[in-house]
Design an enzyme around this catalytic site. Sequence first.
Site, PDB file in Angstrom:
ATOM      1  N   SER A 267       0.816  -1.214   0.000  1.00 52.80           N
ATOM      2  CA  SER A 267       0.000   0.000   0.000  1.00 52.80           C
ATOM      3  C   SER A 267       0.855   1.272   0.000  1.00 52.80           C
ATOM      4  O   SER A 267       1.683   1.436  -0.878  1.00 52.80           O
ATOM      5  CB  SER A 267      -0.963  -0.069   1.189  1.00 52.80           C
ATOM      6  OG  SER A 267      -2.064   0.721   0.910  1.00 52.80           O
TER       7      SER A 267
ATOM      8  N   HIS B 203      -7.656  -5.662   0.196  1.00 53.97           N
ATOM      9  CA  HIS B 203      -6.416  -4.907   0.383  1.00 53.97           C
ATOM     10  C   HIS B 203      -5.673  -5.480   1.593  1.00 53.97           C
ATOM     11  O   HIS B 203      -6.096  -5.276   2.733  1.00 53.97           O
ATOM     12  CB  HIS B 203      -6.838  -3.459   0.641  1.00 53.97           C
ATOM     13  CG  HIS B 203      -5.729  -2.476   0.662  1.00 53.97           C
ATOM     14  ND1 HIS B 203      -5.042  -2.120  -0.466  1.00 53.97           N
ATOM     15  CD2 HIS B 203      -5.193  -1.759   1.677  1.00 53.97           C
ATOM     16  CE1 HIS B 203      -4.133  -1.217  -0.147  1.00 53.97           C
ATOM     17  NE2 HIS B 203      -4.197  -0.975   1.150  1.00 53.97           N
TER      18      HIS B 203
HETATM   19  C1  GTR Z   1      -5.306   4.432   1.879  1.00 54.69           C
HETATM   20  C2  GTR Z   1      -4.727   5.315   0.823  1.00 54.69           C
HETATM   21  C3  GTR Z   1      -4.019   4.471  -0.202  1.00 54.69           C
HETATM   22  C4  GTR Z   1      -3.156   3.398   0.426  1.00 54.69           C
HETATM   23  C5  GTR Z   1      -3.670   2.901   1.751  1.00 54.69           C
HETATM   24  C6  GTR Z   1      -2.683   2.212   2.682  1.00 54.69           C
HETATM   25  O1  GTR Z   1      -6.097   5.107   2.775  1.00 54.69           O
HETATM   26  O2  GTR Z   1      -5.774   6.023   0.250  1.00 54.69           O
HETATM   27  O3  GTR Z   1      -3.300   5.290  -1.094  1.00 54.69           O
HETATM   28  O4  GTR Z   1      -1.842   3.755   0.470  1.00 54.69           O
HETATM   29  O5  GTR Z   1      -4.226   3.875   2.520  1.00 54.69           O
HETATM   30  O6  GTR Z   1      -1.523   2.594   2.784  1.00 54.69           O
HETATM   31  O7  GTR Z   1      -3.128   1.308   3.378  1.00 54.69           O
END
Ligand code: GTR
Length: 391
Positions: free
Chosen positions: A224, A369
């Site tokens: 991420s 995610h």
């Molecule tokens: C989210 C962000 C993403 C991603 C994520 C993370 O809120 O919008 O760009 O990087 O966090 O790091 O888990």
Amino acid sequence: MAEEQMDLVAGRSGMPKVPSVLEGVKTAADWQARRRRILGYLEEEMYGRIPPRPERMSFSVDWEKPVFDGLGICRQVNMRFGVKDRELELKALWYLPAKGDRVPCVCALNFCGNAGTSFDPDIYQPASEADKERGWQVRRWSYQYLLEQGISCLTAARNDFFPDSEAGRYGSVFRLFHKEAELTPEHREYTAISAWAWGYSRLLDLALTDPRIDERRVWVHGHSRLGKTALWVGAHDLRFAGVVSNDSGCCGASIERDHHANAENLERITRTFHRWFVAKFDQWVNRADEMPFDMNWLVSLTAPRPVLIASASEDVWADPFNEFRCAKQVGEVYRLFGAHGLPDDAQFPAPNEAVIGDRVAYELREGKHDVTPRDWEVLVEFMKSLEKQAK
Ligand code: GTR
């Protein structure tokens, strides 16, 4: 569906084309100058400068012990960095296989603190994390599996290099190099992504202190926001032999043009995360189609070293399809080096399939995610395929 998607990759559907990174470049030698310009450009316009190596660095082992029935050892290392009269001190956690002389190593910063990656009660847990349970993100850390594969893994907490808030600069690595008055939220030239990148390079410095680590096989891995960072540090620190960008999405491995309607975009990311980018970058909000670059520029900087771009099927926010587009596009640079990138006919894979190409791999994991055992398995598969090619 698949056909329409392939049109997007080829830029034939009336959508804005992804800007090629190869302007004026015909050979691998031409690429070196172009590469330097792109690196400087992204520094100025997007991620800021990574701070230099500190004047002083010292590493001392707090403890070391066998783990997983003797499969490997785990050590906790105290890392100290100094510039003039300022110091930064933090802990790294390092798993090494019991056997093997020249083993690969994966450097991976964590979100959860070292104690969140394992249930081991000996792992240092700072007071700031005392409310979190040990091992609360253990599912993301396949230490045992990596050791079984003969791979070392080295981690540290990203918050130790830049606490992830707008006031984070005060407690970040930038305080080694700048006065307090320069660390206010207005000083956007000092970005969290570049501070974390610095942290990754220090993990690499540590990895190289052990002769059992093969210095030609140290990888950088990030999930991420750390996936964006892994690409950024991989672009700078050529000692990293390969890059894994897991679910990095917007401003990571995902092409910004024609992104999915429900994906993160520049407006959303810059509004929420001022600290990740230099102020100049805000100029592209709602104007992504006019950007002279796209995220293939960042990923291309890994070439000719291997890169694995990993997505998750339900992670629409990170836009898996546009991460795949990016993986396809960067093949243009690998081809300068006699490698091929993803196969020309590679299609967007079904969930839980991976396309392992020539130095570029793309994985679509089923699910959300996250980082799961499946992601680590695909990395190992990719590493093995590279070793086979090298023979
Ligand atoms: C989210 C962000 C993403 C991603 C994520 C993370 O809120 O919008 O760009 O990087 O966090 O790091 O888990």
